[in-house]
Design a protein around this motif. Sequence first.
Motif, PDB file in Angstrom:
ATOM      1  N   GLU A  52      18.001  23.285  52.226  1.00 24.32           N
ATOM      2  CA  GLU A  52      17.736  22.346  53.320  1.00 24.32           C
ATOM      3  C   GLU A  52      19.002  21.623  53.765  1.00 24.32           C
ATOM      4  OE1 GLU A  52      14.631  19.819  51.906  1.00 24.32           O
ATOM      5  OE2 GLU A  52      13.111  21.419  51.936  1.00 24.32           O
ATOM      6  N   GLY A  53      20.148  22.145  53.353  1.00 20.81           N
ATOM      7  CA  GLY A  53      21.421  21.556  53.763  1.00 20.81           C
ATOM      8  C   GLY A  53      21.998  20.563  52.783  1.00 20.81           C
ATOM      9  N   GLU A  54      21.140  19.932  51.988  1.00 18.67           N
ATOM     10  CA  GLU A  54      21.591  19.009  50.941  1.00 18.67           C
ATOM     11  C   GLU A  54      20.480  18.844  49.920  1.00 18.67           C
ATOM     12  OE1 GLU A  54      22.257  14.980  52.210  1.00 18.67           O
ATOM     13  OE2 GLU A  54      20.814  15.163  53.833  1.00 18.67           O
ATOM     14  N   ILE A  73      24.600  17.044  46.508  1.00 15.07           N
ATOM     15  CA  ILE A  73      25.379  18.206  46.931  1.00 15.07           C
ATOM     16  C   ILE A  73      24.928  18.582  48.338  1.00 15.07           C
ATOM     17  CG2 ILE A  73      25.914  20.634  46.493  1.00 15.07           C
ATOM     18  CD1 ILE A  73      27.097  18.842  44.386  1.00 15.07           C
ATOM     19  N   HIS A  74      25.888  18.853  49.220  1.00 13.24           N
ATOM     20  CA  HIS A  74      25.528  19.300  50.555  1.00 13.24           C
ATOM     21  C   HIS A  74      26.302  20.560  50.910  1.00 13.24           C
ATOM     22  CE1 HIS A  74      29.293  18.004  52.519  1.00 13.24           C
ATOM     23  NE2 HIS A  74      29.264  16.975  51.683  1.00 13.24           N
ATOM     24  N   CYS A  75      25.736  21.377  51.759  1.00 14.89           N
ATOM     25  CA  CYS A  75      26.418  22.577  52.226  1.00 14.89           C
ATOM     26  C   CYS A  75      27.430  22.200  53.311  1.00 14.89           C
ATOM     27  CB  CYS A  75      25.402  23.584  52.764  1.00 14.89           C
ATOM     28  SG  CYS A  75      24.358  24.285  51.460  1.00 14.89           S
ATOM     29  N   SER A  76      28.332  23.114  53.627  1.00 16.19           N
ATOM     30  CA  SER A  76      29.349  22.843  54.641  1.00 16.19           C
ATOM     31  C   SER A  76      28.699  22.461  55.962  1.00 16.19           C
ATOM     32  CB  SER A  76      30.218  24.093  54.822  1.00 16.19           C
ATOM     33  OG  SER A  76      31.207  23.880  55.803  1.00 16.19           O
ATOM     34  N   TYR A 117      26.542  20.475  56.423  1.00 14.28           N
ATOM     35  CA  TYR A 117      25.105  20.268  56.167  1.00 14.28           C
ATOM     36  C   TYR A 117      24.257  21.400  56.763  1.00 14.28           C
ATOM     37  CZ  TYR A 117      26.414  15.601  54.615  1.00 14.28           C
ATOM     38  OH  TYR A 117      26.984  14.539  53.930  1.00 14.28           O
ATOM     39  N   ALA A 118      24.828  22.600  56.786  1.00 16.40           N
ATOM     40  CA  ALA A 118      24.109  23.758  57.320  1.00 16.40           C
ATOM     41  C   ALA A 118      22.862  24.050  56.488  1.00 16.40           C
ATOM     42  CB  ALA A 118      25.018  24.979  57.333  1.00 16.40           C
ATOM     43  N   VAL A 119      21.764  24.334  57.153  1.00 16.59           N
ATOM     44  CA  VAL A 119      20.511  24.678  56.483  1.00 16.59           C
ATOM     45  C   VAL A 119      20.404  26.204  56.437  1.00 16.59           C
ATOM     46  CG1 VAL A 119      18.002  24.512  56.552  1.00 16.59           C
ATOM     47  CG2 VAL A 119      19.403  22.560  57.283  1.00 16.59           C
ATOM     48  N   HIS A 120      20.466  26.772  55.224  1.00 18.68           N
ATOM     49  CA  HIS A 120      20.459  28.224  55.070  1.00 18.68           C
ATOM     50  C   HIS A 120      19.064  28.803  54.878  1.00 18.68           C
ATOM     51  CE1 HIS A 120      24.704  27.234  53.664  1.00 18.68           C
ATOM     52  NE2 HIS A 120      24.881  28.000  54.725  1.00 18.68           N
ATOM     53  N   GLY A 121      18.073  27.944  54.674  1.00 17.09           N
ATOM     54  CA  GLY A 121      16.706  28.427  54.489  1.00 17.09           C
ATOM     55  C   GLY A 121      16.528  29.114  53.145  1.00 17.09           C
ATOM     56  N   THR A 122      15.645  30.090  53.084  1.00 21.90           N
ATOM     57  CA  THR A 122      15.377  30.811  51.835  1.00 21.90           C
ATOM     58  C   THR A 122      16.493  31.809  51.564  1.00 21.90           C
ATOM     59  OG1 THR A 122      12.987  30.634  52.217  1.00 21.90           O
ATOM     60  CG2 THR A 122      13.732  32.247  50.595  1.00 21.90           C
TER      61      THR A 122
END
Length: 483
Positions: A248-250, A258-261, A263-268
Amino acid sequence: MNSGENSDILDKKTNDKKNVPVLVITYFVVIIFICMFAYIIVFMVRDSRTFIANSYNGRQSLYAEKIKKGSIISSDGNVLAETLTDDDGNEYRNYPYSNVFAHVVGYDSNGQAGLEMSSAYYLLTSNQNIITQTYNKLRNEKSLGNNVISTLNTTLQSTAYDALGYNDGAVVVMEPDTGKILAMVSKPDFDPNYIDSVIEDSQDSDSSYLLNRATQGLYPPGSTFKVLTALEYIHENSNYQKYSYECEGEDIFDGVQIHCSDYAVHGTVDLADSLAKSCNTSFANIGMKLNKQSYKDLCEKFLFNKDLPYDGYYRKSVFELNATSDDSEIPQTAIGQGDTLITPLHSAMIMSTIANGGVMMSPYLIDRIETCDGNLVKTFKPNTYGKIISASDARLLKDLMLGVTSYGTASDAFADCSYTIARKTGTAEFNDNMDSHSWFVGFSNVDDPDIVVCVIVENASSTGASAKYIARQLFDAYYNYVK
């Protein structure tokens, strides 16, 4: 038996007891002598070259009085360092490529560094014809020292230097199946032709341009480290192909956010998607499932916290997590942050191990030694350090990293290339302001790998530079001009 015979036997036993200490001392002296003799042989055959290469060893000056120091030459035949004589008859070292080979070739004034130091023994040894040497001695003239033919390629070195541009950072290019280092660049740099003034200026400056960042720069590995995290998860979970996580991005793991770059949401995502898309939250989730001691053991198999099989100066990479570490340290460690640090050379060695079917080769910079007339004196052959992982593990990681190319974080930089690439990119934060370095490490021609390229660009979040685009230039140069 008469009394005389009994007396002789008693005297013999008494003498034998008295002789025991003498025999012990004799054997002890003999053992010490053998050990000293063995040490002398080992020193002369193996360690003397290293001892003589020390810039503080006065014997170099004695050699230099009789030998004109030889040249350092690239693998493609270009002179990288040579001894010239000025109008007053004074010898000096000349570096035709100025800054381009500064750190890896080094310098030979006001101290020594790089190949100038590590190969000093060979450069100050002459294997000229004995008649010529005798003639030179009679005329009180110097004989010509041997030449060191390096593994460095001028095209790749120049490409790496130009591609890095005004950015601080480092580039390493090596052959995974031999360990030959084809290029090694570090910036900021310097001109070794003016090393005396460079060193003088460095004493009044905070700049670290004399530091070879390729071997001595320690950086958080960022997402490039996820390759090892993924491998540990595979080792601990035979059903790794069923792994699934909802990004969900974080997310928060043991109190650590922890957050993705961006805050990108990568889904499943499964394991392959997690690596291809470099999903931080998924890898933090993976890390929380790992056995901390097994994780540390794997990293140390890849030589974290260990000496590298490399002859030049370097710093050890660091992996702090262990069985007693708090769980809150895991999320950052799993994504290549926290206290984990690595040098670009070590990063290239890890990728080379994967490219080479799990076998790590010792990196080296000298291909052979030749006389001034081009006659062969000595050849350096590839040296296997050891089998680090199985061939099947290496194949699994190759397949996972191919996803980074086909649909992941580096697909844009290599979309139209004529060669296959397995790689991992990385963004490594280095302060509380989330400023970051840019990483790339990968290899080409995946089924029969040709070269490994490792690039780090310092503070790329401020400069806008990207390691993957620098790497692309190196791969293109290799296939267009070198191979």
